[in-house]
Design a protein around this motif. Structure first.
Motif, PDB file in Angstrom:
ATOM      1  N   ASP A 163       0.825  -1.149   0.007  1.00 31.01           N
ATOM      2  CA  ASP A 163      -0.214  -0.100  -0.100  1.00 31.01           C
ATOM      3  C   ASP A 163       0.851   1.328  -0.066  1.00 31.01           C
ATOM      4  O   ASP A 163       0.267   2.451  -0.344  1.00 31.01           O
ATOM      5  CB  ASP A 163      -0.901  -0.120   1.258  1.00 31.01           C
ATOM      6  CG  ASP A 163      -1.957  -0.971   1.087  1.00 31.01           C
ATOM      7  OD1 ASP A 163      -2.376  -1.433  -0.027  1.00 31.01           O
ATOM      8  OD2 ASP A 163      -2.522  -1.317   2.083  1.00 31.01           O
ATOM      9  N   ALA A 164       2.140   1.106   0.484  1.00 34.26           N
ATOM     10  CA  ALA A 164       2.974   2.438   0.575  1.00 34.26           C
ATOM     11  C   ALA A 164       3.812   2.226  -0.587  1.00 34.26           C
ATOM     12  O   ALA A 164       4.677   3.211  -1.070  1.00 34.26           O
ATOM     13  CB  ALA A 164       3.987   2.377   1.886  1.00 34.26           C
ATOM     14  N   GLY A 165       3.419   1.400  -1.609  1.00 29.88           N
ATOM     15  CA  GLY A 165       4.260   1.519  -2.888  1.00 29.88           C
ATOM     16  C   GLY A 165       5.676   0.631  -2.931  1.00 29.88           C
ATOM     17  O   GLY A 165       6.524   0.823  -3.862  1.00 29.88           O
ATOM     18  N   ILE A 166       5.659  -0.062  -2.061  1.00 28.93           N
ATOM     19  CA  ILE A 166       7.038  -0.787  -1.759  1.00 28.93           C
ATOM     20  C   ILE A 166       6.696  -2.228  -2.087  1.00 28.93           C
ATOM     21  O   ILE A 166       5.641  -2.949  -1.812  1.00 28.93           O
ATOM     22  CB  ILE A 166       7.477  -0.785  -0.286  1.00 28.93           C
ATOM     23  CG1 ILE A 166       7.564   0.598   0.433  1.00 28.93           C
ATOM     24  CG2 ILE A 166       8.900  -1.483  -0.094  1.00 28.93           C
ATOM     25  CD1 ILE A 166       7.768   0.621   1.751  1.00 28.93           C
ATOM     26  N   HIS A 167       7.788  -2.744  -2.910  1.00 24.16           N
ATOM     27  CA  HIS A 167       7.734  -4.246  -3.441  1.00 24.16           C
ATOM     28  C   HIS A 167       7.741  -4.883  -1.925  1.00 24.16           C
ATOM     29  O   HIS A 167       8.347  -4.744  -1.190  1.00 24.16           O
ATOM     30  CB  HIS A 167       9.146  -4.752  -3.981  1.00 24.16           C
ATOM     31  CG  HIS A 167       9.135  -3.894  -5.407  1.00 24.16           C
ATOM     32  ND1 HIS A 167       8.824  -4.573  -6.592  1.00 24.16           N
ATOM     33  CD2 HIS A 167       9.557  -2.635  -5.808  1.00 24.16           C
ATOM     34  CE1 HIS A 167       8.996  -3.794  -7.695  1.00 24.16           C
ATOM     35  NE2 HIS A 167       9.585  -2.486  -7.100  1.00 24.16           N
ATOM     36  N   GLY A 168       6.861  -5.961  -1.772  1.00 28.15           N
ATOM     37  CA  GLY A 168       6.705  -6.769  -0.752  1.00 28.15           C
ATOM     38  C   GLY A 168       6.960  -8.141  -0.884  1.00 28.15           C
ATOM     39  O   GLY A 168       6.429  -8.923  -1.870  1.00 28.15           O
ATOM     40  N   LEU A 169       7.622  -8.939   0.120  1.00 29.62           N
ATOM     41  CA  LEU A 169       8.020 -10.215  -0.154  1.00 29.62           C
ATOM     42  C   LEU A 169       7.574 -10.775   1.494  1.00 29.62           C
ATOM     43  O   LEU A 169       7.992 -10.493   2.317  1.00 29.62           O
ATOM     44  CB  LEU A 169       9.329 -10.431  -0.294  1.00 29.62           C
ATOM     45  CG  LEU A 169       9.866 -10.247  -1.966  1.00 29.62           C
ATOM     46  CD1 LEU A 169      11.433 -10.542  -1.767  1.00 29.62           C
ATOM     47  CD2 LEU A 169       9.223 -10.752  -2.824  1.00 29.62           C
ATOM     48  N   LEU A 170       6.667 -11.983   1.368  1.00 28.64           N
ATOM     49  CA  LEU A 170       6.467 -12.758   2.625  1.00 28.64           C
ATOM     50  C   LEU A 170       7.648 -13.672   2.914  1.00 28.64           C
ATOM     51  O   LEU A 170       7.945 -14.450   1.982  1.00 28.64           O
ATOM     52  CB  LEU A 170       5.017 -13.395   2.559  1.00 28.64           C
ATOM     53  CG  LEU A 170       4.512 -14.203   3.514  1.00 28.64           C
ATOM     54  CD1 LEU A 170       4.450 -13.209   5.069  1.00 28.64           C
ATOM     55  CD2 LEU A 170       3.363 -15.000   3.215  1.00 28.64           C
ATOM     56  N   PHE A 171       8.002 -13.421   4.060  1.00 33.61           N
ATOM     57  CA  PHE A 171       9.142 -14.385   4.186  1.00 33.61           C
ATOM     58  C   PHE A 171       8.777 -15.902   4.834  1.00 33.61           C
ATOM     59  O   PHE A 171       7.850 -15.938   5.802  1.00 33.61           O
ATOM     60  CB  PHE A 171       9.955 -13.901   5.524  1.00 33.61           C
ATOM     61  CG  PHE A 171      11.359 -14.535   5.947  1.00 33.61           C
ATOM     62  CD1 PHE A 171      12.538 -14.470   5.213  1.00 33.61           C
ATOM     63  CD2 PHE A 171      11.331 -15.377   6.820  1.00 33.61           C
ATOM     64  CE1 PHE A 171      13.577 -15.381   5.661  1.00 33.61           C
ATOM     65  CE2 PHE A 171      12.308 -16.094   7.521  1.00 33.61           C
ATOM     66  CZ  PHE A 171      13.348 -16.322   6.475  1.00 33.61           C
ATOM     67  N   THR A 172       9.180 -16.876   4.093  1.00 33.56           N
ATOM     68  CA  THR A 172       8.795 -18.239   4.485  1.00 33.56           C
ATOM     69  C   THR A 172      10.300 -18.917   4.964  1.00 33.56           C
ATOM     70  O   THR A 172      10.199 -20.010   5.067  1.00 33.56           O
ATOM     71  CB  THR A 172       8.217 -18.971   3.508  1.00 33.56           C
ATOM     72  OG1 THR A 172       8.721 -18.935   2.245  1.00 33.56           O
ATOM     73  CG2 THR A 172       6.806 -18.346   3.540  1.00 33.56           C
ATOM     74  N   GLY A 173      11.361 -18.400   4.476  1.00 31.97           N
ATOM     75  CA  GLY A 173      12.772 -19.123   4.882  1.00 31.97           C
ATOM     76  C   GLY A 173      13.808 -18.445   3.919  1.00 31.97           C
ATOM     77  O   GLY A 173      13.478 -17.902   2.941  1.00 31.97           O
ATOM     78  N   ALA A 174      15.082 -18.603   4.036  1.00 28.90           N
ATOM     79  CA  ALA A 174      16.110 -18.172   3.496  1.00 28.90           C
ATOM     80  C   ALA A 174      16.274 -18.628   1.957  1.00 28.90           C
ATOM     81  O   ALA A 174      16.535 -17.566   0.999  1.00 28.90           O
ATOM     82  CB  ALA A 174      17.504 -18.364   4.407  1.00 28.90           C
ATOM     83  N   GLU A 175      16.162 -19.734   1.897  1.00 29.00           N
ATOM     84  CA  GLU A 175      16.293 -20.175   0.372  1.00 29.00           C
ATOM     85  C   GLU A 175      15.174 -19.530  -0.458  1.00 29.00           C
ATOM     86  O   GLU A 175      15.486 -19.296  -1.584  1.00 29.00           O
ATOM     87  CB  GLU A 175      16.183 -21.543   0.344  1.00 29.00           C
ATOM     88  CG  GLU A 175      17.250 -22.638   1.039  1.00 29.00           C
ATOM     89  CD  GLU A 175      17.041 -24.054   0.925  1.00 29.00           C
ATOM     90  OE1 GLU A 175      16.272 -24.556   0.220  1.00 29.00           O
ATOM     91  OE2 GLU A 175      17.876 -24.695   1.552  1.00 29.00           O
ATOM     92  N   LYS A 176      13.864 -19.597  -0.136  1.00 25.60           N
ATOM     93  CA  LYS A 176      12.988 -18.945  -1.058  1.00 25.60           C
ATOM     94  C   LYS A 176      13.120 -17.582  -1.083  1.00 25.60           C
ATOM     95  O   LYS A 176      12.982 -16.864  -2.464  1.00 25.60           O
ATOM     96  CB  LYS A 176      11.658 -19.180  -0.135  1.00 25.60           C
ATOM     97  CG  LYS A 176      10.465 -18.547  -1.040  1.00 25.60           C
ATOM     98  CD  LYS A 176      10.167 -19.080  -2.529  1.00 25.60           C
ATOM     99  CE  LYS A 176       8.657 -18.741  -3.173  1.00 25.60           C
ATOM    100  NZ  LYS A 176       8.572 -17.211  -3.247  1.00 25.60           N
ATOM    101  N   LEU A 177      13.587 -16.770  -0.107  1.00 22.11           N
ATOM    102  CA  LEU A 177      13.962 -15.472  -0.287  1.00 22.11           C
ATOM    103  C   LEU A 177      14.940 -15.215  -1.182  1.00 22.11           C
ATOM    104  O   LEU A 177      14.954 -14.060  -1.916  1.00 22.11           O
ATOM    105  CB  LEU A 177      14.392 -14.906   1.121  1.00 22.11           C
ATOM    106  CG  LEU A 177      14.618 -13.218   1.142  1.00 22.11           C
ATOM    107  CD1 LEU A 177      13.371 -12.278   0.591  1.00 22.11           C
ATOM    108  CD2 LEU A 177      14.934 -12.887   2.775  1.00 22.11           C
ATOM    109  N   ARG A 178      16.200 -15.948  -1.279  1.00 21.29           N
ATOM    110  CA  ARG A 178      17.167 -15.764  -2.223  1.00 21.29           C
ATOM    111  C   ARG A 178      16.623 -15.749  -3.545  1.00 21.29           C
ATOM    112  O   ARG A 178      17.094 -15.014  -4.330  1.00 21.29           O
ATOM    113  CB  ARG A 178      18.197 -16.801  -1.627  1.00 21.29           C
ATOM    114  CG  ARG A 178      19.479 -16.792  -2.623  1.00 21.29           C
ATOM    115  CD  ARG A 178      20.504 -17.839  -2.227  1.00 21.29           C
ATOM    116  NE  ARG A 178      21.232 -17.376  -1.076  1.00 21.29           N
ATOM    117  CZ  ARG A 178      22.116 -16.564  -0.651  1.00 21.29           C
ATOM    118  NH1 ARG A 178      22.727 -16.071  -1.796  1.00 21.29           N
ATOM    119  NH2 ARG A 178      22.657 -16.485   0.314  1.00 21.29           N
ATOM    120  N   VAL A 179      15.918 -16.776  -3.802  1.00 22.66           N
ATOM    121  CA  VAL A 179      15.259 -16.897  -5.030  1.00 22.66           C
ATOM    122  C   VAL A 179      14.555 -15.770  -5.560  1.00 22.66           C
ATOM    123  O   VAL A 179      14.593 -15.252  -6.659  1.00 22.66           O
ATOM    124  CB  VAL A 179      14.323 -18.094  -5.224  1.00 22.66           C
ATOM    125  CG1 VAL A 179      13.404 -18.399  -6.366  1.00 22.66           C
ATOM    126  CG2 VAL A 179      15.398 -19.565  -5.057  1.00 22.66           C
TER     127      VAL A 179
END
Length: 203
Positions: A179-195
């Motif tokens: 809503d603030a115009g920022i890309h958002g990523l839901l964290f579920t673990g380091a491996e998925k976040l790295r991808v």
């Protein structure tokens, strides 16, 4: 949105594993008594007051008055808070290091007591020294997902929303970032976040 060039992290349950059980399981030997204490007395909802800026001296006195039989245990929450956050989550220190060494500007927005933050930040300076700035909710008396804390952070960090990606383990906080115009990523673990970060061209 454009392509982000900076990463804004949450701290608890993204960079570090926070769970009050880590402290109190060493102090309360019976599992049922431990569950009762953390589920009905020293709850995460009670702790949220610290994230919002209330002093521990006030909140602990109120809670001890309501539960005098637990006064000694309640009193330990603040002085031994960093024992509730014993270690980083798997893979996250290396991911932060890789981003930093790639020249990606690193920031954080954390719901964290302004009293409890300095000793924890000092303990974990090896990781947090890579960060250019960190907005701590307890210092600002603003908490995620209040839109005001995102606006404050962007202003302080010198970023426009599309310049950054925000990583958090809570869907409501990620939605507020969108809503603030920022890309958002839901964290579920380091491996998925790295991808996910590789897909955005940040690694």
């Amino acid at each position: 949105m454009g392509t982000p060039s900076a990463v804004i992290f949450d701290v608890g349950n993204v960079l570090y594993d926070w769970n009050p059980r880590y402290l109190y399981e060493r102090l309360i030997g019976d599992d049922r008594a431990l569950d009762a204490f953390l589920g009905t007395v020293a709850t995460k909802a009670w702790h949220f007051q610290h994230d919002a800026g209330r002093p521990f001296a006030e909140t602990s006195a109120e809670l001890a008055s309501a539960h005098p039989e637990f006064a000694d245990m309640i009193a330990l929450w603040g002085p031994r808070f960093d024992e509730q956050i014993p270690h980083a989550l798997p893979g996250m220190p290396q991911l932060v290091a890789d981003l930093g060494e790639s020249g990606v500007p690193l920031f954080a927005i954390t719901n964290f007591s302004g009293e409890f933050w300095p000793p924890f930040r000092n303990r974990e300076s090896a990781l947090f020294d890579r960060f250019r700035d960190i907005v701590v909710s307890g210092d600002e008396k603003l908490v995620k997902p209040d839109p005001a804390i995102y606006a404050l952070a962007l202003s302080r960090f010198g970023l426009a929303g599309p310049d950054a990606v925000f990583v958090d383990d809570r869907e409501d906080n990620v939605a507020a970032a969108f809503d603030a115009g920022i890309h958002g990523l839901l964290f579920t673990g380091a491996e998925k976040l790295r991808v996910d970060l590789e897909a955005l061209g940040l690694l």
